[in-house]
Design a protein around this motif. Structure first.
Motif, PDB file in Angstrom:
ATOM      1  N   ALA A   8       0.694  -1.123   0.120  1.00 15.09           N
ATOM      2  CA  ALA A   8       0.145   0.095   0.114  1.00 15.09           C
ATOM      3  C   ALA A   8       0.948   1.270  -0.008  1.00 15.09           C
ATOM      4  O   ALA A   8       0.460   2.260  -0.620  1.00 15.09           O
ATOM      5  CB  ALA A   8      -1.118   0.000   1.115  1.00 15.09           C
ATOM      6  N   GLN A   9       1.721   1.342   1.000  1.00 14.97           N
ATOM      7  CA  GLN A   9       2.713   2.475   0.825  1.00 14.97           C
ATOM      8  C   GLN A   9       3.278   2.729  -0.296  1.00 14.97           C
ATOM      9  O   GLN A   9       3.386   3.943  -0.799  1.00 14.97           O
ATOM     10  CB  GLN A   9       3.809   2.238   1.958  1.00 14.97           C
ATOM     11  N   ASP A  10       3.790   1.744  -1.257  1.00 15.08           N
ATOM     12  CA  ASP A  10       4.598   1.950  -2.453  1.00 15.08           C
ATOM     13  C   ASP A  10       3.427   2.716  -3.386  1.00 15.08           C
ATOM     14  O   ASP A  10       3.862   3.541  -4.143  1.00 15.08           O
ATOM     15  CB  ASP A  10       5.066   0.737  -3.094  1.00 15.08           C
ATOM     16  N   LEU A  11       2.154   2.017  -3.525  1.00 11.03           N
ATOM     17  CA  LEU A  11       1.272   2.673  -4.364  1.00 11.03           C
ATOM     18  C   LEU A  11       0.878   4.286  -3.890  1.00 11.03           C
ATOM     19  O   LEU A  11       0.505   5.056  -4.600  1.00 11.03           O
ATOM     20  CB  LEU A  11      -0.074   1.811  -4.381  1.00 11.03           C
ATOM     21  N   GLU A  12       0.674   4.271  -2.618  1.00  7.60           N
ATOM     22  CA  GLU A  12       0.307   5.734  -2.187  1.00  7.60           C
ATOM     23  C   GLU A  12       1.403   6.738  -2.674  1.00  7.60           C
ATOM     24  O   GLU A  12       1.034   7.802  -2.941  1.00  7.60           O
ATOM     25  CB  GLU A  12      -0.002   5.740  -0.604  1.00  7.60           C
ATOM     26  N   ASP A  13       2.401   6.422  -2.510  1.00  5.09           N
ATOM     27  CA  ASP A  13       3.722   7.314  -2.635  1.00  5.09           C
ATOM     28  C   ASP A  13       3.947   7.402  -4.094  1.00  5.09           C
ATOM     29  O   ASP A  13       4.530   8.501  -4.657  1.00  5.09           O
ATOM     30  CB  ASP A  13       4.970   6.618  -2.048  1.00  5.09           C
ATOM     31  N   PHE A 103     -12.690   3.658  -1.853  1.00  8.66           N
ATOM     32  CA  PHE A 103     -11.896   4.442  -1.557  1.00  8.66           C
ATOM     33  C   PHE A 103     -10.864   4.017  -0.550  1.00  8.66           C
ATOM     34  O   PHE A 103      -9.618   4.279  -0.812  1.00  8.66           O
ATOM     35  CB  PHE A 103     -12.490   5.904  -1.055  1.00  8.66           C
ATOM     36  N   SER A 104     -11.214   3.054   0.133  1.00 11.19           N
ATOM     37  CA  SER A 104     -10.262   2.634   1.166  1.00 11.19           C
ATOM     38  C   SER A 104      -9.863   1.079   0.877  1.00 11.19           C
ATOM     39  O   SER A 104      -9.523   0.275   1.758  1.00 11.19           O
ATOM     40  CB  SER A 104     -10.739   2.658   2.434  1.00 11.19           C
ATOM     41  N   ASN A 121      -7.953  -4.457   2.240  1.00 10.25           N
ATOM     42  CA  ASN A 121      -6.453  -3.883   2.828  1.00 10.25           C
ATOM     43  C   ASN A 121      -6.271  -4.417   4.088  1.00 10.25           C
ATOM     44  O   ASN A 121      -7.274  -4.306   4.962  1.00 10.25           O
ATOM     45  CB  ASN A 121      -6.267  -2.439   2.598  1.00 10.25           C
ATOM     46  N   GLU A 122      -5.003  -4.937   4.348  1.00 12.55           N
ATOM     47  CA  GLU A 122      -4.724  -5.258   5.813  1.00 12.55           C
ATOM     48  C   GLU A 122      -3.240  -5.289   6.052  1.00 12.55           C
ATOM     49  O   GLU A 122      -2.606  -5.468   4.979  1.00 12.55           O
ATOM     50  CB  GLU A 122      -5.672  -6.795   5.973  1.00 12.55           C
ATOM     51  N   THR A 136      -0.999  -3.914   2.900  1.00 10.76           N
ATOM     52  CA  THR A 136      -1.217  -4.501   1.609  1.00 10.76           C
ATOM     53  C   THR A 136      -2.433  -4.594   1.152  1.00 10.76           C
ATOM     54  O   THR A 136      -3.573  -4.936   1.595  1.00 10.76           O
ATOM     55  CB  THR A 136      -0.403  -6.048   1.747  1.00 10.76           C
ATOM     56  N   TYR A 137      -2.642  -4.137  -0.113  1.00  9.61           N
ATOM     57  CA  TYR A 137      -3.846  -4.327  -1.095  1.00  9.61           C
ATOM     58  C   TYR A 137      -3.844  -5.695  -1.558  1.00  9.61           C
ATOM     59  O   TYR A 137      -2.997  -6.150  -2.229  1.00  9.61           O
ATOM     60  CB  TYR A 137      -3.953  -3.326  -2.182  1.00  9.61           C
TER      61      TYR A 137
END
Length: 167
Positions: A8-13, A103-104, A121-122, A136-137
Motif C-alpha cells: 500500500a505505501q508504495d502505491l500511495e507514494d 476509496f479505502s 487492505n490489511e 497490503t492491498y
C-alpha cells in the motif's frame, strides 16, 4: 482462488509499483506515464518491457473518468455524481457493480450476481518480500483469467479516487 498483492505505501507514494502473486513472485509492475495527457498507469509483465494493460484518465462533460484496458477488453469507471453515496458508473461489456468502499480498498466487484474480485487492505507479510508486515492491498479473484482486467480495474478505481474530480 488466485490472489495479487500490492504494498500500500508504495502505491500511495508512487504510481509505479510491483504486483506479487501468493508465492511472493513479481508477476506485474506498473509505471506512471508523465508524458500522457492526464494520469496514465501502464501495467507490464514482470521482467519484460511488454505493456499488457493500462489505466488512462479521460475528460468528459461531468468531469474526469478513467479508462482501463487489458488485452482486448476495455471499459471506463467514473463517479456517479447524481448519488450522494459512494457509487460508480462502470461501462464495460459485462455488467459490473462495485459494492463496498472503493476509496479505502474494501470492496467486491460483481459480474452480474457473482463476485469477480474481492479487494481488501490489511497488514500482511508478502512471502519472500519484506521482513516486517506492512499494509497490503489484496485482490482475490474467482478465476485466473480475470486477474489482469481486475488489476486494471482496481488501479482505475484507485486513480479515480486519488486524482478524479470531486463534486
Amino acid at each position: 482462488m488466485p490472489k495479487l498483492f500490492i504494498k500500500a505505501q508504495d502505491l500511495e507514494d508512487y504510481d509505479s509499483v510491483k504486483v506479487f502473486d501468493e508465492r511472493g513472485k513479481e508477476v506485474y509492475y506498473t509505471k506512471d506515464d508523465f508524458i500522457a495527457t492526464g494520469h496514465r498507469i501502464k501495467i507490464f509483465l514482470a521482467d519484460t518491457i511488454n505493456e499488457c494493460a493500462y489505466v488512462q484518465e479521460k475528460y468528459g462533460r461531468e468531469g474526469s473518468y478513467f479508462e482501463f484496458s487489458a488485452r482486448d477488453k476495455f471499459g471506463t469507471v467514473e463517479r456517479d455524481t447524481m448519488s450522494r453515496l459512494q457509487r460508480y458508473i462502470i461501462d464495460y461489456d459485462e455488467d459490473l457493480e462495485v459494492e463496498g468502499d472503493g476509496f479505502s480498498w474494501r470492496y467486491v466487484l460483481y459480474r452480474g450476481a457473482l463476485p469477480m474480485m474481492t479487494v481488501k487492505n490489511e497488514n500482511y507479510l508478502i512471502h519472500g518480500q519484506a521482513l516486517n508486515m506492512c499494509e497490503t492491498y489484496i485482490m482475490e479473484f474467482d478465476i485466473d483469467s480475470d486477474m489482469l482486467i481486475g488489476l486494471a480495474f482496481a488501479l482505475a478505481l484507485y486513480a479515480l479516487n486519488k486524482y478524479g474530480d470531486y463534486f
